[in-house]
Design an enzyme around this catalytic site. Structure first.
Site, PDB file in Angstrom:
ATOM      1  N   GLU A   1       6.770  -4.305 -11.428  1.00 52.19           N
ATOM      2  CA  GLU A   1       8.259  -3.753 -11.289  1.00 52.19           C
ATOM      3  C   GLU A   1       9.488  -4.667 -12.046  1.00 52.19           C
ATOM      4  OE1 GLU A   1       8.397  -2.495  -6.967  1.00 52.19           O
ATOM      5  OE2 GLU A   1       7.438  -0.785  -7.610  1.00 52.19           O
TER       6      GLU A   1
ATOM      7  N   ASP B   1       1.494   2.805  -2.257  1.00 52.20           N
ATOM      8  CA  ASP B   1       2.795   2.137  -1.657  1.00 52.20           C
ATOM      9  C   ASP B   1       3.189   2.557  -0.476  1.00 52.20           C
ATOM     10  OD1 ASP B   1       4.703   0.410  -1.761  1.00 52.20           O
ATOM     11  OD2 ASP B   1       6.070   1.229  -3.251  1.00 52.20           O
TER      12      ASP B   1
ATOM     13  N   GLU C   1       9.921   2.259   4.892  1.00 54.92           N
ATOM     14  CA  GLU C   1      10.645   2.791   3.641  1.00 54.92           C
ATOM     15  C   GLU C   1      10.089   4.236   3.528  1.00 54.92           C
ATOM     16  OE1 GLU C   1       9.363   0.535   0.492  1.00 54.92           O
ATOM     17  OE2 GLU C   1      10.139   1.750  -1.073  1.00 54.92           O
TER      18      GLU C   1
HETATM   19  C1  GCV Z   1      10.116  -5.189  -2.819  1.00 55.42           C
HETATM   20  C2  GCV Z   1       7.991  -0.575  -3.793  1.00 55.42           C
HETATM   21  C3  GCV Z   1       9.427  -0.839  -3.005  1.00 55.42           C
HETATM   22  C4  GCV Z   1      10.062  -1.944  -3.600  1.00 55.42           C
HETATM   23  C5  GCV Z   1       9.393  -3.434  -3.363  1.00 55.42           C
HETATM   24  C6  GCV Z   1       7.920  -3.093  -3.847  1.00 55.42           C
HETATM   25  C7  GCV Z   1       6.894  -4.313  -3.796  1.00 55.42           C
HETATM   26  O1  GCV Z   1       8.080  -0.196  -4.755  1.00 55.42           O
HETATM   27  O2  GCV Z   1      10.125   0.416  -3.451  1.00 55.42           O
HETATM   28  O3  GCV Z   1      11.416  -2.015  -3.155  1.00 55.42           O
HETATM   29  O4  GCV Z   1      10.015  -4.258  -3.954  1.00 55.42           O
HETATM   30  O5  GCV Z   1       7.249  -1.862  -3.461  1.00 55.42           O
HETATM   31  O6  GCV Z   1       6.261  -4.128  -2.740  1.00 55.42           O
HETATM   32  O7  GCV Z   1       7.078  -5.170  -4.179  1.00 55.42           O
END
Ligand code: GCV
Length: 675
Positions: A279, A358, A386
């Site tokens: 990411e 995720d 989340e």
């Molecule tokens: C900390 C998902 C979440 C992100 C998070 C990522 C990760 O994509 O939406 O906020 O980033 O996981 O676990 O690194």
């Protein structure tokens, strides 16, 4: 009040003297310490004694006193021959009127003291009973995604209590936090977000050493090692180098010197957590290197200080094209890390999310568990909700976590090995392992936004310590401790709501393992096509015929990443567990499930049921007015359950309408589905 004491209230018991004697609580009043002088100097020792005295005083109204003349009724002992690291035994079976906590080490004694107090607070009889507790996992960790400006990525409980305005906060709340999480056996905490940007990159510089050291020392008093998340590009951002190539001699010596400096300033640091090539975060791929090159380079730098590198496997292409049906995000963790099995150093642990996507409400277990045979592994779960209602909805996750831990991986040579066996190091006999949860705390008065979300924090600690613990017993103990003074009917109702909450949430959100029908970015609330045409690799592929992703050998081939017989089980529609059907297969709406219902009818039914469940939680709570001693907690929960009931209706109607519009099949029961 700035913050509650959560499950550590220790409300004075309303038992008669005789009842206390019957339960053998009177033996807590005079105690002797059988701990070597050297260990008494460890930072944790003073804390455990003061916790013991404070807890007994609060619960029984009398402060215990230490005796040295052999007249004690309780012994607090450290015996390195007992169990293994952090283990303890609470024993009231030896002789009448006498009890003992015997622990392997001082940390174990602290856990034993907290547990004994929790047993008393829930009015359990000690007489004739024995609790032997040997932790399942070496590392029992919380990962905070706190940013240094005070925000929390995926935080639903206010702002950070570790950081504000690019400063590290060290205060009373730090200690209250450490005490709370230590009381359920947490022994490692990462305080900053895995996305390490701007000021957080400087946590490993003298700008922050004093505060980080102070934090690490408070944590150490509670048996907790402090960890930091690390920026892989630090040699460039801090050191002025032109690259961060893990095989470059300049980069290697920069990290060596950096770690020497860091550990000289913060000797108690446990190590580092790293998100790389994920990411948008920097990583070894930029230089044509792999993740073993990256992790091992850092591991060598921290090795002289006993440090660990926890390296995340959440590595995938987040620039996907929705038209491409062959690239599958679910495959990426395995594809990236399986070829590296056996190349990681002993002080590296791969941290693997529970599922390949995720933290959805339902996912299959990550195929790296059982795939990897020569690598230290940790399981990563998320108690920050989340994708499970963001602490506005109640969603008690321990039943889900137990299913994940109990999943049979068919690890070669260990046919019965579950995920729990692997991460605990039992099956692989690895040097390191454990479990981490993305934490759900913030500076809200109740720590977790929703009072019921604290059951996930408490429960995670308990389950990390004992992966065979029963989720319902954990929920009951949490409810009794947190809502002490409330009626038995209220406690029963809270446990019932908690135990039904994950199934309810699953029912009214995305069906049968498909996930992702949420609003983009913030991930709250329904949006069936919110992620359907986006770049994140998160598609459900619904059309007029059916829905689901073909992950069989005819599709993306993901199912084949599992060991047999799991691979075949997922490959075939007939044997695929139905709760994951749409994760693995494209299924027509008229397909008949094992219940005899068509897929479309199942979708309608579960959405009506789930919304009814949420409405039922609210009704139950309303009836408990006056039965919950803590009026403020009652009001807070009422507010959240009201939000949840309304949101569940929105989910129900949006999902049902979406599918009705897609296929035109009416509900057999004739309920209202909007056109
Ligand atoms: C900390 C998902 C979440 C992100 C998070 C990522 C990760 O994509 O939406 O906020 O980033 O996981 O676990 O690194």
């Amino acid at each position: 009040m700035e913050y509650t004491e959560a499950w550590l209230k220790y409300r004075r018991l309303s038992l008669s003297r005789q009842q206390c004697e019957e339960k053998q609580y009177d033996s807590l009043i005079s105690y002797a310490v059988r701990v070597d002088q050297g260990l008494k100097e460890s930072p944790c020792f003073a804390v455990l004694i003061s916790e013991f005295e404070r807890g007994v005083k609060a619960l029984l109204g009398e402060r215990p006193h230490e005796v040295t003349d052999g007249s004690e009724t309780l012994a607090l002992a450290v015996d390195p021959a007992f169990g293994s690291k952090d283990a303890y035994c609470i024993d009231f079976t030896q002789k009448d009127g006498f009890g003992a906590i015997t622990a392997h080490d001082v940390n174990g004694l602290l856990y034993g003291v907290f547990r004994l107090l929790q047993l008393v607070a829930t009015e359990q009889t000690l007489a004739g009973q024995k609790w032997t507790c040997i932790p399942s996992n070496p590392l029992r960790m919380l990962n905070h995604w706190d940013n240094m400006d005070g925000t929390i990525e995926r935080g639903y409980s206010g702002r950070s209590f570790f950081f504000a305005d690019d400063q590290v906060l060290v205060g009373e709340r730090t200690r209250a936090y450490a005490r709370m999480v230590a009381s359920v056996g947490i022994n490692a905490v990462v305080i900053n977000n895995v996305n390490v940007r701007s000021a957080a990159t400087y946590l490993i510089t003298d700008r922050y050493f004093d505060k980080v050291k102070a934090l690490s020392e408070i944590f150490a008093e509670y048996g907790i090692s402090l960890y930091l998340s690390l920026n892989f590009a630090a040699p460039m951002e801090l050191g002025g180098l032109t690259l961060s190539d893990p095989l470059d001699p300049g980069v290697i010596s920069w990290w060596k010197e950096k770690m020497a400096e860091v550990y000289a300033a913060v000797p108690k640091l446990g190590g580092f957590l790293v998100k790389a090539d994920s990411e948008g975060r920097p990583g070894p791929f930029t230089y044509g290197r792999d993740h073993a090159d990256g992790a091992n380079m850092l591991a060598r730098a921290v090795e002289p200080y006993g440090g660990r590198i926890i390296w995340r496997c959440f590595v995938y292409n987040c620039q996907q094209d929705w038209r491409d049906t062959k690239t599958d995000r679910a495959r990426s963790g395995y594809d990236n890390f399986m070829p590296l099995d056996g190349r990681f150093l002993d002080n590296v642990i791969l941290q693997i999310k529970n599922g390949p996507m995720d933290f959805q409400v339902r996912e299959p277990v990550h195929p790296l568990f059982g795939g990897l045979t020569k690598t230290n592994q940790m399981l990563e779960v998320q108690i920050a909700q989340e994708y499970t209602g963001q602490q506005k909805h109640v969603c008690y996750l321990m039943p889900m976590f137990r299913q994940i831990l109990d999943f049979k991986t068919y690890l070669p040579g260990h046919e019965d090995a579950t995920v729990a066996d692997i991460i605990s190091t039992r099956a692989l006999k690895n040097a390191n392992g454990g479990i981490a949860a993305v934490a759900n705390t913030g500076n809200d008065v109740n720590w977790t936004g929703h009072d019921f979300a604290a059951a996930n924090l408490f429960g995670f600690g308990r389950l990390a310590f004992d992966t065979a613990a029963d989720p319902e017993s954990i929920a009951r103990e949490w409810a009794q401790l947190t809502f002490a003074g409330s009626t038995k009917e209220a406690i029963d109702a809270i446990v019932d709501i908690l135990m039904r909450s994950w199934p309810a949430y699953e029912k009214y959100t995305s069906p049968l393992g498909i996930g992702w029908m949420v609003n983009p970015n913030h991930h709250y609330g329904p949006n069936v096509e919110g992620y359907e045409f986006d770049r994140w690799g998160t598609y459900h592929r619904a059309n007029w015929r059916g829905i689901g992703v073909d992950r069989t050998t005819k599709g993306t081939g993901y199912a084949a990443q599992y060991r047999e017989p799991n691979a075949s089980m997922y490959e075939h529609v007939e044997t695929c567990p139905e709760e994951l059907l749409l994760f693995f297969h494209f299924i027509p709406y008229d397909y008949r499930l094992k219940t005899g219902k068509t897929l479309i009818q199942h979708i309608y039914d579960t959405h009506f049921e789930g919304a009814d469940d949420a409405a039922g939680f609210l009704e139950t709570w309303k009836k408990l007015e006056g039965q919950i001693e803590d009026k403020e907690a009652y009001a807070r929960v009422l507010e959240r359950l009201t939000i949840q009931a309304a949101s569940a209706i929105e989910w129900r109607d949006r999902i049902n309408t979406y599918f009705y519009r897609r296929c035109g099949v009416p509900d057999e029961k004739g309920r209202k589905i909007y056109e």
